[in-house]
Design a protein around this motif. Sequence first.
Motif, PDB file in Angstrom:
ATOM      1  N   HIS A 172      -2.838  32.962  20.132  1.00 39.38           N
ATOM      2  CA  HIS A 172      -1.446  32.749  20.269  1.00 39.38           C
ATOM      3  C   HIS A 172      -1.422  31.822  21.568  1.00 39.38           C
ATOM      4  CE1 HIS A 172      -0.022  35.635  17.412  1.00 39.38           C
ATOM      5  NE2 HIS A 172      -0.677  36.555  18.078  1.00 39.38           N
ATOM      6  N   ALA A 173      -0.538  30.694  21.443  1.00 32.70           N
ATOM      7  CA  ALA A 173      -0.409  29.751  22.500  1.00 32.70           C
ATOM      8  C   ALA A 173       0.211  30.382  23.557  1.00 32.70           C
ATOM      9  CB  ALA A 173       0.562  28.517  21.964  1.00 32.70           C
ATOM     10  N   LEU A 174       0.927  31.492  23.664  1.00 25.32           N
ATOM     11  CA  LEU A 174       1.903  32.031  24.729  1.00 25.32           C
ATOM     12  C   LEU A 174       1.000  32.946  25.439  1.00 25.32           C
ATOM     13  CD1 LEU A 174       5.263  32.518  23.106  1.00 25.32           C
ATOM     14  CD2 LEU A 174       4.547  30.706  24.731  1.00 25.32           C
ATOM     15  N   PHE A 175      -0.304  33.327  25.089  1.00 28.76           N
ATOM     16  CA  PHE A 175      -0.967  34.483  25.559  1.00 28.76           C
ATOM     17  C   PHE A 175      -1.356  34.355  26.952  1.00 28.76           C
ATOM     18  CE2 PHE A 175      -5.097  36.260  26.862  1.00 28.76           C
ATOM     19  CZ  PHE A 175      -4.765  37.465  26.657  1.00 28.76           C
ATOM     20  N   HIS A 176      -1.938  33.468  27.540  1.00 31.40           N
ATOM     21  CA  HIS A 176      -2.094  33.483  28.859  1.00 31.40           C
ATOM     22  C   HIS A 176      -0.983  33.418  29.782  1.00 31.40           C
ATOM     23  CE1 HIS A 176      -6.344  32.793  28.107  1.00 31.40           C
ATOM     24  NE2 HIS A 176      -6.043  31.744  27.293  1.00 31.40           N
ATOM     25  N   ARG A 177       0.066  32.617  29.471  1.00 33.74           N
ATOM     26  CA  ARG A 177       1.212  32.729  30.418  1.00 33.74           C
ATOM     27  C   ARG A 177       1.846  34.145  30.317  1.00 33.74           C
ATOM     28  NH1 ARG A 177       6.726  31.540  29.726  1.00 33.74           N
ATOM     29  NH2 ARG A 177       6.491  30.864  27.757  1.00 33.74           N
ATOM     30  N   ASN A 213       4.009  38.950  32.396  1.00 31.35           N
ATOM     31  CA  ASN A 213       4.243  40.568  32.209  1.00 31.35           C
ATOM     32  C   ASN A 213       3.504  41.563  32.800  1.00 31.35           C
ATOM     33  OD1 ASN A 213       6.128  39.283  30.392  1.00 31.35           O
ATOM     34  ND2 ASN A 213       4.974  39.771  28.480  1.00 31.35           N
ATOM     35  N   ARG A 214       2.405  41.253  33.321  1.00 29.86           N
ATOM     36  CA  ARG A 214       1.577  42.294  34.008  1.00 29.86           C
ATOM     37  C   ARG A 214       2.313  42.424  35.476  1.00 29.86           C
ATOM     38  NH1 ARG A 214      -2.307  45.989  32.983  1.00 29.86           N
ATOM     39  NH2 ARG A 214      -3.605  44.177  31.648  1.00 29.86           N
ATOM     40  N   ILE A 215       2.702  41.284  36.011  1.00 34.75           N
ATOM     41  CA  ILE A 215       3.606  41.522  37.224  1.00 34.75           C
ATOM     42  C   ILE A 215       4.775  42.306  37.134  1.00 34.75           C
ATOM     43  CG2 ILE A 215       4.595  39.862  39.013  1.00 34.75           C
ATOM     44  CD1 ILE A 215       2.493  37.800  38.816  1.00 34.75           C
ATOM     45  N   TRP A 216       5.410  42.017  35.937  1.00 31.87           N
ATOM     46  CA  TRP A 216       6.623  42.676  35.821  1.00 31.87           C
ATOM     47  C   TRP A 216       6.257  44.070  35.568  1.00 31.87           C
ATOM     48  CZ3 TRP A 216       9.742  39.263  31.590  1.00 31.87           C
ATOM     49  CH2 TRP A 216      10.111  38.224  32.227  1.00 31.87           C
ATOM     50  N   VAL A 217       5.478  44.511  35.175  1.00 31.87           N
ATOM     51  CA  VAL A 217       5.073  46.003  34.806  1.00 31.87           C
ATOM     52  C   VAL A 217       4.710  46.609  36.113  1.00 31.87           C
ATOM     53  CG1 VAL A 217       3.178  47.750  34.059  1.00 31.87           C
ATOM     54  CG2 VAL A 217       4.236  45.897  32.471  1.00 31.87           C
ATOM     55  N   ALA A 218       4.077  45.948  36.862  1.00 28.29           N
ATOM     56  CA  ALA A 218       3.711  46.686  38.346  1.00 28.29           C
ATOM     57  C   ALA A 218       5.284  46.680  39.209  1.00 28.29           C
ATOM     58  CB  ALA A 218       2.592  45.601  38.994  1.00 28.29           C
ATOM     59  N   ALA A 240      -7.794  39.383  40.217  1.00 25.87           N
ATOM     60  CA  ALA A 240      -9.197  39.066  40.532  1.00 25.87           C
ATOM     61  C   ALA A 240      -9.904  39.047  39.260  1.00 25.87           C
ATOM     62  CB  ALA A 240      -9.912  40.118  41.709  1.00 25.87           C
ATOM     63  N   ILE A 241      -9.720  40.025  38.461  1.00 23.93           N
ATOM     64  CA  ILE A 241     -10.220  40.291  37.138  1.00 23.93           C
ATOM     65  C   ILE A 241      -9.817  39.159  36.310  1.00 23.93           C
ATOM     66  CG2 ILE A 241     -10.377  41.675  35.209  1.00 23.93           C
ATOM     67  CD1 ILE A 241     -10.063  44.012  36.929  1.00 23.93           C
ATOM     68  N   THR A 242      -8.580  38.882  36.347  1.00 25.99           N
ATOM     69  CA  THR A 242      -7.841  37.918  35.431  1.00 25.99           C
ATOM     70  C   THR A 242      -8.263  36.631  35.648  1.00 25.99           C
ATOM     71  OG1 THR A 242      -5.882  39.286  35.049  1.00 25.99           O
ATOM     72  CG2 THR A 242      -5.625  37.151  34.614  1.00 25.99           C
ATOM     73  N   LEU A 243      -8.179  35.987  36.936  1.00 20.73           N
ATOM     74  CA  LEU A 243      -8.814  34.652  36.981  1.00 20.73           C
ATOM     75  C   LEU A 243     -10.185  34.412  36.778  1.00 20.73           C
ATOM     76  CD1 LEU A 243      -6.952  34.081  40.645  1.00 20.73           C
ATOM     77  CD2 LEU A 243      -6.447  33.067  38.482  1.00 20.73           C
ATOM     78  N   ALA A 244     -11.045  35.604  36.977  1.00 23.60           N
ATOM     79  CA  ALA A 244     -12.563  35.632  36.823  1.00 23.60           C
ATOM     80  C   ALA A 244     -12.515  35.118  35.199  1.00 23.60           C
ATOM     81  CB  ALA A 244     -13.258  36.565  37.042  1.00 23.60           C
ATOM     82  N   ARG A 245     -11.682  35.912  34.626  1.00 24.99           N
ATOM     83  CA  ARG A 245     -11.756  35.789  32.780  1.00 24.99           C
ATOM     84  C   ARG A 245     -11.272  34.256  32.535  1.00 24.99           C
ATOM     85  NH1 ARG A 245      -9.159  41.628  31.223  1.00 24.99           N
ATOM     86  NH2 ARG A 245     -10.984  42.928  31.446  1.00 24.99           N
ATOM     87  N   LEU A 274      -6.887  28.928  32.446  1.00 21.97           N
ATOM     88  CA  LEU A 274      -6.521  28.907  33.752  1.00 21.97           C
ATOM     89  C   LEU A 274      -5.245  28.551  34.206  1.00 21.97           C
ATOM     90  CD1 LEU A 274      -7.442  30.073  36.630  1.00 21.97           C
ATOM     91  CD2 LEU A 274      -8.636  27.768  36.896  1.00 21.97           C
ATOM     92  N   SER A 275      -4.790  27.185  33.775  1.00 19.28           N
ATOM     93  CA  SER A 275      -3.609  26.636  34.301  1.00 19.28           C
ATOM     94  C   SER A 275      -2.367  27.432  33.559  1.00 19.28           C
ATOM     95  CB  SER A 275      -3.359  25.377  33.591  1.00 19.28           C
ATOM     96  OG  SER A 275      -3.442  25.358  32.307  1.00 19.28           O
TER      97      SER A 275
END
Length: 295
Positions: A211-216, A221-226, A244-249, A256-257
């Motif tokens: 899905h084109a929207l996945f990374h964004r 949403n991870r920030i919203w959950v926290a 840290a984990i997400t940027l490494a992946r 990345l962008s």
Amino acid sequence: MFHPRVDVVVLSMNDRPNEEAAAQTTLLAQSGVDVRVVVVVGNGCRPEVVPPGALTVCLPENIGIPGGRNAGADALRDADDPADWLFFLDNDATFPCSGVLAQLVAEAQGHPEAAYVQPRLTGPDDVTTPRRWVPRLRASRPDRPGTITTMTEGVVLVRREAFDAVGGWPAEFFLYHEGLQLAWQCWAAGWSGWYAAGIRMHHPLTSPTRHALFHRLAARNRIWVAYRNLPAPLVPLYLAVWTAITLARAVRTGGLSETLRGMREGWTSRHAQTRRPMSWRRVWRLTAAGRPPVI
């Protein structure tokens, strides 16, 4: 003979008619339960694959997966005498045998503390379970049942009582991490979750990055959950570990962008989210269940 009633929500965008037909065929073959089905369309068109007697909700626009699921659950509640159980089914997931829903309800009845019960999701081979489909740590053992603190959203049984009490799926997420948000809402309300690893369902072995929207959206949403759920001292700790984990992946596999764009969007829009931090007692319960809310 009395059979438990299950209301089933299936989302459709008329984009995979063969898979939808297979999903609905295996759904209607379920025995030992009384099933009522609603089909929700997210893109303004009328569904083309509809099982006999199903309710149909035609949304004027694509409001996202969690919003569509909420619309289906609302329609079933408002239609007449809602069932005690809601089952959310991806339109390309299938039941490998006729007793799956009845087994899931039995598992839920055996775990009255659980707001939701998750089957083991495998590929069509009935064996392969990607790590992302295992709703707990120690994902190398997908055959181990137990208490869970998140869920795989596309095949999950939820108590109607708990679903209504916590307000359903977070519609504004549109896609990704809505299962974590719903699970944490249930835990904050005093419920838990259960992974019924001995009960299987099948799904194509697809990747979320298709899905084109996945990374964004996943990053936002991870920030919203926290921000929505965690006590203030845990928010930076959780986000630091996750970032840290997400940027490494992202560096290793791409995106990345878009990930950075999603992080920026999530952080700048966090105050628009309703913040209801869980108690420290709930934090301890999540930790005791094997998933401290900083991982």
